[in-house]
Design a protein around this motif. Structure first.
Motif, PDB file in Angstrom:
ATOM      1  N   PRO A   1     -43.468  13.139  -1.412  1.00 50.44           N
ATOM      2  CA  PRO A   1     -42.059  12.812  -1.184  1.00 50.44           C
ATOM      3  C   PRO A   1     -41.104  13.606  -2.066  1.00 50.44           C
ATOM      4  CG  PRO A   1     -43.235  10.949  -2.174  1.00 50.44           C
ATOM      5  CD  PRO A   1     -44.240  12.017  -1.928  1.00 50.44           C
ATOM      6  N   ALA A   2     -39.869  13.736  -1.592  1.00 49.25           N
ATOM      7  CA  ALA A   2     -38.817  14.366  -2.386  1.00 49.25           C
ATOM      8  C   ALA A   2     -38.631  13.561  -3.657  1.00 49.25           C
ATOM      9  CB  ALA A   2     -37.525  14.413  -1.585  1.00 49.25           C
ATOM     10  N   GLY A   3     -38.227  14.226  -4.716  1.00 53.36           N
ATOM     11  CA  GLY A   3     -38.032  13.557  -5.997  1.00 53.36           C
ATOM     12  C   GLY A   3     -39.231  13.670  -6.912  1.00 53.36           C
ATOM     13  N   VAL A   4     -40.289  14.331  -6.468  1.00 52.45           N
ATOM     14  CA  VAL A   4     -41.477  14.576  -7.280  1.00 52.45           C
ATOM     15  C   VAL A   4     -41.536  16.087  -7.524  1.00 52.45           C
ATOM     16  CG1 VAL A   4     -43.995  14.408  -7.412  1.00 52.45           C
ATOM     17  CG2 VAL A   4     -42.670  12.581  -6.313  1.00 52.45           C
ATOM     18  N   VAL A   5     -41.510  16.478  -8.810  1.00 48.59           N
ATOM     19  CA  VAL A   5     -41.394  17.889  -9.179  1.00 48.59           C
ATOM     20  C   VAL A   5     -42.606  18.319 -10.007  1.00 48.59           C
ATOM     21  CG1 VAL A   5     -40.012  19.566 -10.462  1.00 48.59           C
ATOM     22  CG2 VAL A   5     -38.872  17.767  -9.131  1.00 48.59           C
ATOM     23  N   ALA A   6     -43.321  19.333  -9.529  1.00 46.69           N
ATOM     24  CA  ALA A   6     -44.495  19.855 -10.234  1.00 46.69           C
ATOM     25  C   ALA A   6     -44.061  20.570 -11.505  1.00 46.69           C
ATOM     26  CB  ALA A   6     -45.255  20.813  -9.329  1.00 46.69           C
TER      27      ALA A   6
ATOM     28  N   ASP B   1     -41.694  12.412 -11.817  1.00 46.03           N
ATOM     29  CA  ASP B   1     -41.348  11.585 -10.667  1.00 46.03           C
ATOM     30  C   ASP B   1     -39.964  10.976 -10.902  1.00 46.03           C
ATOM     31  OD1 ASP B   1     -41.139   9.821  -8.568  1.00 46.03           O
ATOM     32  OD2 ASP B   1     -43.109   8.899  -8.891  1.00 46.03           O
ATOM     33  N   PHE B   2     -38.972  11.528 -10.205  1.00 44.12           N
ATOM     34  CA  PHE B   2     -37.578  11.124 -10.355  1.00 44.12           C
ATOM     35  C   PHE B   2     -37.182  10.005  -9.387  1.00 44.12           C
ATOM     36  CE2 PHE B   2     -37.754  15.413 -12.035  1.00 44.12           C
ATOM     37  CZ  PHE B   2     -36.867  15.401 -13.097  1.00 44.12           C
ATOM     38  N   ARG B   3     -38.093   9.536  -8.538  1.00 45.20           N
ATOM     39  CA  ARG B   3     -37.727   8.600  -7.470  1.00 45.20           C
ATOM     40  C   ARG B   3     -37.183   7.274  -7.980  1.00 45.20           C
ATOM     41  NH1 ARG B   3     -43.013   8.329  -4.137  1.00 45.20           N
ATOM     42  NH2 ARG B   3     -43.769   8.258  -6.281  1.00 45.20           N
TER      43      ARG B   3
ATOM     44  N   ALA C   1     -33.741   8.663 -11.886  1.00 43.31           N
ATOM     45  CA  ALA C   1     -33.438  10.097 -11.977  1.00 43.31           C
ATOM     46  C   ALA C   1     -33.169  10.540 -13.408  1.00 43.31           C
ATOM     47  CB  ALA C   1     -32.243  10.439 -11.084  1.00 43.31           C
ATOM     48  N   ALA C   2     -32.724   9.642 -14.271  1.00 42.90           N
ATOM     49  CA  ALA C   2     -32.416  10.003 -15.654  1.00 42.90           C
ATOM     50  C   ALA C   2     -33.645   9.951 -16.566  1.00 42.90           C
ATOM     51  CB  ALA C   2     -31.332   9.082 -16.207  1.00 42.90           C
TER      52      ALA C   2
END
Length: 162
Positions: free
Chosen positions: A106-111, A124-126, A129-130
């Motif tokens: 899903p969007a909001g997960v950044v490698a 994992d920003f889901r 976000a902060a």
């Protein structure tokens, strides 16, 4: 300090010191803040300060110690911090992120890092976000179990390396 004739950098955490060795390039290639901010724009996130402080100095490098535990008795290795340079494609955050999207993450997960088995450590920003948590994308698990919690923050992950 020098290890095997190569300059390494130590990072002090409350529990221990981490040394960083070259992985992608034969020597450290510090990241510019402008390049990191451009990546944030592209990804639609704002990286937490503990990650920013580390990756600016250690992109494309491997830590020692490097082993971490997660879940019910699993362990893995933080093999390398992904880099934000145009090349090489190996260990590139951009290339890793592309593989996440083709894998249905899903969007909001950044490698942000890799392990030797080809799994990705991700922010994992889901949920927040902060203050993103650290998860591992375990390709062998599949389905909803693909993302397993590792740490409440990037700094916590570094402090737990053994």
């Amino acid at each position: 300090p020098r290890r095997d004739g190569i300059m390494v950098t130590l990072v002090e955490t409350p529990e221990m010191a981490i040394s960083w060795d070259p992985f992608v390039w034969p020597q450290a290639l510090p990241l510019t803040l402008d390049k990191l901010r451009a990546a944030e724009q592209r990804l639609g996130v704002r990286f937490p300060q503990d990650y920013v402080d580390c990756v600016l100095q250690h992109q494309g490098q491997t830590p020692e110690p490097c082993t971490f535990s997660y879940g019910d008795g699993y362990s893995s290795v933080l093999n390398e911090l992904y880099h934000y340079e145009d090349s090489p494609a190996t260990s590139s955050q951009i290339e890793a992120q592309k593989s996440l999207h083709t894998g249905g993450v899903p969007a909001g997960v950044v490698a942000i890092a890799g392990d030797p088995a080809g799994n990705h450590l991700c922010l994992d920003f889901r949920a927040d976000a902060a203050s993103p948590t650290v998860v591992i994308l375990d390709y062998e698990a599949g389905g909803d179990n693909q993302l397993a919690p590792v740490a409440n923050s990037f700094g916590e992950l570094l402090s737990r390396l053994s």
